[in-house]
Write an enzyme that holds these catalytic residues in place. Structure first.
Site, PDB file in Angstrom:
ATOM      1  N   TYR A  99      57.157 -68.733   0.487  1.00 46.30           N
ATOM      2  CA  TYR A  99      58.180 -68.345  -0.496  1.00 46.30           C
ATOM      3  C   TYR A  99      58.999 -69.561  -0.915  1.00 46.30           C
ATOM      4  O   TYR A  99      59.245 -69.788  -2.112  1.00 46.30           O
ATOM      5  CB  TYR A  99      59.089 -67.280   0.123  1.00 46.30           C
ATOM      6  CG  TYR A  99      60.303 -66.935  -0.697  1.00 46.30           C
ATOM      7  CD1 TYR A  99      60.211 -66.098  -1.802  1.00 46.30           C
ATOM      8  CD2 TYR A  99      61.564 -67.437  -0.353  1.00 46.30           C
ATOM      9  CE1 TYR A  99      61.334 -65.776  -2.558  1.00 46.30           C
ATOM     10  CE2 TYR A  99      62.685 -67.120  -1.103  1.00 46.30           C
ATOM     11  CZ  TYR A  99      62.562 -66.291  -2.199  1.00 46.30           C
ATOM     12  OH  TYR A  99      63.681 -65.978  -2.938  1.00 46.30           O
ATOM     13  N   SER A 129      66.532 -70.157  -5.579  1.00 45.12           N
ATOM     14  CA  SER A 129      66.943 -69.819  -4.217  1.00 45.12           C
ATOM     15  C   SER A 129      67.208 -71.100  -3.444  1.00 45.12           C
ATOM     16  O   SER A 129      66.560 -72.129  -3.689  1.00 45.12           O
ATOM     17  CB  SER A 129      65.845 -69.014  -3.508  1.00 45.12           C
ATOM     18  OG  SER A 129      66.129 -68.882  -2.122  1.00 45.12           O
TER      19      SER A 129
END
Length: 251
Positions: free
Chosen positions: A157, A144
């Site tokens: 995250y 990501s």
């Protein structure tokens, strides 16, 4: 074996209910893929995903897999590779967590880290070993852009994805020249169940757009894929932004 364009005939998906993974699988079945393993927690959703892919003409099987149970990973992956060569492993599991809640609940934060990073290290190393033993294959890791630089809004995250990304890059270097190709995919905001209800970020994409980028990356034998490609320059700028300025940005 892969075809002349680097696309797999056989595929193992770790995270078998991931919307991005399933979009990628559908795209690959439309090209050449004929054998698919969906690995995930046993559930109606996993079986429904398998049945939908069978409807596209692929032979699809499921195998029990839980990122939070690394002691069982070798058994799960061993079952798959014992049935024959796997041309591509797609490591697609992960959870977003709830930043505000997880800051107050360290156990919940640890679960995010264990799923996104620790579980991926275990499964990634086992998949790499199996691919290397057969002498060919690709390991595609869904990372990501959140891992490029930790943001106040989702640093738990983001830090787990930063660890995953660094691990996958290092693994790719370790496997260079062995016949095993590692490709890291860095999407930005993707419209999916995971991001439902969140404010949309600029340069958002869909699971189908990520799938198209994965296919192109396989054909090109890329090592890193950004989705969309413009995020590469955006994140380069943000990565070099002074911290005092960065923390004031509305990110």
């Amino acid at each position: 074996m892969k075809d002349a364009f680097g696309l797999p005939q056989s595929l193992l998906v770790l995270g078998g209910t991931s919307e991005i993974a399933l979009a990628t699988t559908r795209r690959l079945i439309a090209r050449r893929t004929r054998t698919v393993w969906l690995a995930g927690r046993p559930s109606p959703a996993l079986e429904q995903a398998a049945e939908q892919l069978r409807g596209l003409g692929a032979e699809v099987r499921t195998v029990a897999f839980d990122a939070l149970e690394p002691d069982a990973h070798e058994t799960a992956l061993g079952k798959v590779f014992a049935e024959g060569d796997i041309d591509m492993v797609l490591l697609a599991f992960g959870i977003l967590g709830d930043q505000a809640h997880d800051e107050r609940d360290p156990a919940a934060a640890v679960r995010v880290a264990q799923t996104n990073y620790t579980g991926a290290v275990s499964a990634g190393l086992l998949a790499a070993r199996a691919l290397q033993a057969q002498g060919h294959g690709s390991l595609v890791v869904l990372s990501s852009v959140a891992g490029e630089r930790a943001r106040r809004a989702n640093f738990i995250y983001g830090s787990s994805k930063a660890g995953l990304d660094a691990f996958a890059q290092g693994l790719g270097d370790a496997l260079f020249g062995t016949g095993v190709h590692v490709m890291v995919v860095r999407p930005g905001f993707v419209h999916s169940r995971m991001t439902a209800g969140l404010p949309e970020a600029p340069l958002a994409s869909t699971p189908e757009e990520v799938a198209a980028a994965v296919e192109l990356g396989l054909r090109r034998r890329s090592e890193t894929v950004w989705v969309p490609g413009a995020l590469r320059m955006v994140m380069s700028a943000l990565r070099h932004t002074p911290r005092a300025v960065f923390r004031r940005l509305p990110l």
